[in-house]
Write an enzyme that holds these catalytic residues in place. Structure first.
Site, PDB file in Angstrom:
ATOM      1  N   LYS A  64      24.886  53.806  15.034  1.00 15.59           N
ATOM      2  CA  LYS A  64      25.201  55.079  14.374  1.00 15.59           C
ATOM      3  C   LYS A  64      26.009  55.993  15.312  1.00 15.59           C
ATOM      4  O   LYS A  64      26.282  55.621  16.446  1.00 15.59           O
ATOM      5  CB  LYS A  64      23.903  55.740  13.897  1.00 15.59           C
ATOM      6  CG  LYS A  64      23.201  54.927  12.779  1.00 15.59           C
ATOM      7  CD  LYS A  64      23.898  55.072  11.454  1.00 15.59           C
ATOM      8  CE  LYS A  64      23.521  54.102  10.343  1.00 15.59           C
ATOM      9  NZ  LYS A  64      22.156  53.766  10.059  1.00 15.59           N
TER      10      LYS A  64
HETATM   11  C1  PLP Z   1      21.059  53.359   9.085  1.00 13.33           C
HETATM   12  C2  PLP Z   1      20.712  53.900   7.770  1.00 13.33           C
HETATM   13  C3  PLP Z   1      19.417  54.309   7.419  1.00 13.33           C
HETATM   14  C4  PLP Z   1      18.204  53.978   8.207  1.00 13.33           C
HETATM   15  O1  PLP Z   1      18.218  54.228   9.511  1.00 13.33           O
HETATM   16  P1  PLP Z   1      17.456  53.257  10.524  1.00 13.33           P
HETATM   17  O2  PLP Z   1      17.442  54.083  11.759  1.00 13.33           O
HETATM   18  O3  PLP Z   1      18.244  52.010  10.644  1.00 13.33           O
HETATM   19  O4  PLP Z   1      16.082  53.024   9.990  1.00 13.33           O
HETATM   20  C5  PLP Z   1      19.226  54.940   6.217  1.00 13.33           C
HETATM   21  N1  PLP Z   1      20.233  55.132   5.355  1.00 13.33           N
HETATM   22  C6  PLP Z   1      21.479  54.737   5.622  1.00 13.33           C
HETATM   23  C7  PLP Z   1      22.547  55.001   4.626  1.00 13.33           C
HETATM   24  C8  PLP Z   1      21.750  54.085   6.827  1.00 13.33           C
HETATM   25  O5  PLP Z   1      22.991  53.649   7.084  1.00 13.33           O
END
Ligand code: PLP
Length: 378
Positions: free
Chosen positions: A188
């Protein structure tokens, strides 16, 4: 193909960008031998609270943040939550984890964000909340979603997993709005290894999330931040082990300092992709303003695409990794429902969408190469 030789290394779709600062910070935690939730987590939570200008709570990952946000708002069994079908499975799983039912909604084709007019058709007397997903970092028509939610008395849980750093109408995503959830997973906009945070002005919700992340033990957060543990307590609600460790937070603290640099890089690379495809009739870029949006992914539509996997294979021959964001969630056995109203935009997008490499270690040369190859092979 003439004039286009494959690069020596694979151009990765996404990756973590980790320097010596993160490595030293993690070593520091390991050397102090306090790995759980303590000083570093407290620091990261404080830094995020400053960043958003209101309370932020660190959690184990973005998915758990969404789940706790819903639970803290009193949403559970028998309730329905409106959410776009075109999102990561995490959004749907977070909703169903609370016992509530995710109601798949359609998207606005130009941004791939939730279409509230479509959502309106799917309202029932069980609808309690709406979860807009800021696809690729873009918040779409967020102010209209808030108007819609107000009209029907719905809570808004923003899935801002893609949107760390995005500015929406002069304000930072997370600095306003009902309850906003971020993810810090490895790829991210910033990472803490895994991890996430929830931001809100609703102090009841914030306090509940703090307790829920530590198995429902009231005020255990304060104890842990001062290096103590709570030994005697009376738990009243179902909680979870969803806190953030010092190891994770140590990475997050360093990444947050580097974020302005990461953001500028992601934005300039996305702008370059936009430019490359601006005069191409076979490719439709999303309409996103990258002077405000900090993109987590760069995806576009290939008009009339017959086989994404065949195209992906061709690109991989040139060392280019690509992705598919996302397989619609209403197509999973767990969420499929015969009575579901059509989702025409989602259907088209799921056939035509392709995600190109984007991360802070990518170069303009890489982006130009990806653009040239894609134009030739489609
Ligand atoms: C990455 C993501 C999540 C969840 O985050 P994690 O940290 O991987 O649990 C939720 N929604 C979207 C759209 C994502 O891309």
């Amino acid at each position: 193909m003439e004039g286009l030789s494959s690069p020596k290394e694979i151009i990765r779709l996404s990756k973590s960008c980790i320097g010596v600062e993160e490595k030293n910070a993690v070593m520091g935690v390991l050397e102090r031998e306090f790995l759980g939730m303590g000083k570093e987590t407290h620091m990261f939570e404080t830094a995020l609270t400053d960043y958003f200008g209101r309370p932020a709570v660190c959690v184990a990952n973005g998915t758990s943040g969404l789940q706790l946000a819903l639970q803290a708002c009193g949403i559970g069994a028998g309730d329905e939550v409106l959410v776009q079908s075109c999102t990561y499975i995490a959004s749907f799983q977070a909703i169903s984890a609370t016992g509530a039912k995710p109601i798949a909604c359609d998207i606005d084709m130009s941004t791939l964000t939730l279409d509230w007019m479509d959502a309106e058709r799917r309202l029932t007397n069980k609808t309690k909340a709406i979860m807009p997903v800021h696809y690729g970092g873009c918040a779409g028509r967020l102010d209209e979603i808030y108007k819609f939610a107000k009209k029907y008395g719905l809570r808004v849980i923003e899935d801002a997993a893609h949107a760390f750093g995005t500015i929406y109408k002069d304000r930072r995503i997370g600095s306003f709005g009902d309850v906003v959830c971020f993810s810090f997973d490895g790829i991210k906009n910033i990472t803490s290894g895994e991890g996430g945070c929830v931001v809100s002005n609703d102090l009841k919700v914030v306090e509940r999330i703090k307790d829920l992340r530590l198995l429902g033990v009231a005020k255990d957060t304060d104890s842990r931040f001062s290096g103590r543990r709570t030994w005697e307590f009376n738990v009243k609600t179902q909680g979870w082990r969803y806190h953030m460790s010092n190891i994770m937070a140590a990475i997050g603290n360093e990444q947050l300092k580097k974020f302005p640099k990461f953001a500028a890089l992601r934005q300039s690379l996305a702008l370059r992709y936009d430019e490359i495809f601006s005069n191409n009739n076979s490719v439709i870029c999303r309409s996103v303003n990258y002077t405000e949006v900090v993109p987590h992914i760069y995806s576009l539509r290939i008009v009339g695409l017959k086989s994404r996997s065949a195209l992906q294979k061709k690109l991989l021959k040139f060392g280019i990794e690509t992705g598919f964001h996302y397989q619609p969630n209403h197509t999973h056995d767990l969420y499929f429902d015969e009575k579901i109203l059509p989702l025409p935009a989602t259907d088209v997008v799921s056939r035509e969408i392709l995600t190109l490499p984007l991360h802070a270690d990518l170069t303009e040369v890489d982006v130009d190469f990806v653009g040239e190859v894609l134009k030739r092979v489609i």
